[in-house]
Write a protein that holds these residues in place. Structure first.
Motif, PDB file in Angstrom:
ATOM      1  N   ALA A 155       0.838  -1.193   0.000  1.00 15.44           N
ATOM      2  CA  ALA A 155       0.000   0.000   0.000  1.00 15.44           C
ATOM      3  C   ALA A 155       0.875   1.246   0.000  1.00 15.44           C
ATOM      4  CB  ALA A 155      -0.901   0.003   1.228  1.00 15.44           C
ATOM      5  N   VAL A 156       0.389   2.300  -0.617  1.00 15.73           N
ATOM      6  CA  VAL A 156       1.121   3.564  -0.661  1.00 15.73           C
ATOM      7  C   VAL A 156       0.772   4.381   0.572  1.00 15.73           C
ATOM      8  CG1 VAL A 156       1.425   5.712  -1.929  1.00 15.73           C
ATOM      9  CG2 VAL A 156       1.121   3.569  -3.175  1.00 15.73           C
ATOM     10  N   ASN A 157       1.788   4.843   1.262  1.00 23.34           N
ATOM     11  CA  ASN A 157       1.573   5.698   2.424  1.00 23.34           C
ATOM     12  C   ASN A 157       1.769   7.137   1.964  1.00 23.34           C
ATOM     13  OD1 ASN A 157       1.516   7.071   4.804  1.00 23.34           O
ATOM     14  ND2 ASN A 157       2.965   5.748   5.868  1.00 23.34           N
ATOM     15  N   TRP A 158       0.677   7.823   1.637  1.00 25.63           N
ATOM     16  CA  TRP A 158       0.757   9.158   1.055  1.00 25.63           C
ATOM     17  C   TRP A 158       1.352  10.182   2.009  1.00 25.63           C
ATOM     18  CZ3 TRP A 158       0.591   9.341  -3.896  1.00 25.63           C
ATOM     19  CH2 TRP A 158      -0.142   8.388  -4.604  1.00 25.63           C
ATOM     20  N   SER A 159       1.321   9.931   3.287  1.00 30.35           N
ATOM     21  CA  SER A 159       1.900  10.893   4.223  1.00 30.35           C
ATOM     22  C   SER A 159       3.424  10.841   4.225  1.00 30.35           C
ATOM     23  CB  SER A 159       1.371  10.657   5.639  1.00 30.35           C
ATOM     24  OG  SER A 159       1.805   9.394   6.111  1.00 30.35           O
ATOM     25  N   GLN A 160       4.009   9.834   3.610  1.00 25.76           N
ATOM     26  CA  GLN A 160       5.459   9.685   3.580  1.00 25.76           C
ATOM     27  C   GLN A 160       6.079  10.147   2.271  1.00 25.76           C
ATOM     28  OE1 GLN A 160       7.336   8.794   6.212  1.00 25.76           O
ATOM     29  NE2 GLN A 160       5.423   8.851   7.348  1.00 25.76           N
ATOM     30  N   ARG A 161       5.307  10.808   1.434  1.00 32.26           N
ATOM     31  CA  ARG A 161       5.868  11.296   0.164  1.00 32.26           C
ATOM     32  C   ARG A 161       6.875  12.396   0.450  1.00 32.26           C
ATOM     33  NH1 ARG A 161       0.878  13.133  -3.257  1.00 32.26           N
ATOM     34  NH2 ARG A 161       0.785  14.412  -1.413  1.00 32.26           N
ATOM     35  N   GLY A 162       7.871  12.492  -0.403  1.00 28.24           N
ATOM     36  CA  GLY A 162       8.884  13.524  -0.243  1.00 28.24           C
ATOM     37  C   GLY A 162       8.453  14.832  -0.887  1.00 28.24           C
ATOM     38  N   LYS A 163       9.071  15.907  -0.472  1.00 25.06           N
ATOM     39  CA  LYS A 163       8.762  17.222  -1.047  1.00 25.06           C
ATOM     40  C   LYS A 163       9.151  17.272  -2.520  1.00 25.06           C
ATOM     41  CE  LYS A 163       9.118  19.719   3.264  1.00 25.06           C
ATOM     42  NZ  LYS A 163       9.827  20.711   4.042  1.00 25.06           N
ATOM     43  N   GLU A 164      10.211  16.531  -2.892  1.00 27.10           N
ATOM     44  CA  GLU A 164      10.642  16.529  -4.290  1.00 27.10           C
ATOM     45  C   GLU A 164       9.569  15.938  -5.191  1.00 27.10           C
ATOM     46  OE1 GLU A 164      12.473  15.073  -1.834  1.00 27.10           O
ATOM     47  OE2 GLU A 164      14.028  16.589  -1.575  1.00 27.10           O
ATOM     48  N   ASP A 188       6.352  15.873  -4.636  1.00 24.14           N
ATOM     49  CA  ASP A 188       5.246  16.827  -4.711  1.00 24.14           C
ATOM     50  C   ASP A 188       5.573  17.954  -5.686  1.00 24.14           C
ATOM     51  OD1 ASP A 188       3.724  15.409  -2.917  1.00 24.14           O
ATOM     52  OD2 ASP A 188       4.254  16.666  -1.195  1.00 24.14           O
ATOM     53  N   ALA A 189       6.807  18.431  -5.656  1.00 26.41           N
ATOM     54  CA  ALA A 189       7.222  19.498  -6.567  1.00 26.41           C
ATOM     55  C   ALA A 189       7.198  19.008  -8.012  1.00 26.41           C
ATOM     56  CB  ALA A 189       8.622  19.995  -6.192  1.00 26.41           C
ATOM     57  N   THR A 190       7.616  17.773  -8.233  1.00 30.94           N
ATOM     58  CA  THR A 190       7.602  17.208  -9.581  1.00 30.94           C
ATOM     59  C   THR A 190       6.179  17.071 -10.092  1.00 30.94           C
ATOM     60  OG1 THR A 190       9.650  16.018  -9.155  1.00 30.94           O
ATOM     61  CG2 THR A 190       8.299  15.221 -10.972  1.00 30.94           C
ATOM     62  N   ARG A 191       5.287  16.593  -9.236  1.00 28.20           N
ATOM     63  CA  ARG A 191       3.884  16.447  -9.638  1.00 28.20           C
ATOM     64  C   ARG A 191       3.287  17.804  -9.975  1.00 28.20           C
ATOM     65  NH1 ARG A 191       0.507  12.107  -7.221  1.00 28.20           N
ATOM     66  NH2 ARG A 191      -0.900  13.825  -6.819  1.00 28.20           N
ATOM     67  N   TYR A 192       3.558  18.819  -9.169  1.00 22.83           N
ATOM     68  CA  TYR A 192       3.042  20.156  -9.429  1.00 22.83           C
ATOM     69  C   TYR A 192       3.629  20.709 -10.727  1.00 22.83           C
ATOM     70  CZ  TYR A 192       2.085  25.090  -9.064  1.00 22.83           C
ATOM     71  OH  TYR A 192       1.678  26.358  -9.339  1.00 22.83           O
TER      72      TYR A 192
END
Length: 50
Positions: free
Chosen positions: A3-12, A14-18
């Motif tokens: 399962a993906v733990n969305w709270s453990q995503r890195g800031k990088e 998130d920046a890439t997705r944005y």
């Protein structure tokens, strides 16, 4: 598959997705306003003159 733990995503990530969303949005606006798609050939890319 774990399962993906969305709270453990890195800031990088998130920046890439944005950044990906913003670039796609910009391209879509350009195309809606009359921008033309042009697919460059490999020789065109190598010469950097089209």
């Amino acid at each position: 598959m774990p399962a993906v733990n969305w709270s453990q995503r890195g800031k990088e990530s998130d920046a890439t997705r944005y950044g990906n969303f913003a670039m796609e949005h910009l391209i879509n606006i350009i195309l809606k306003n009359g921008g033309r798609k042009r697919i460059s050939s490999p020789s065109c890319l190598a010469a950097a003159i089209c």
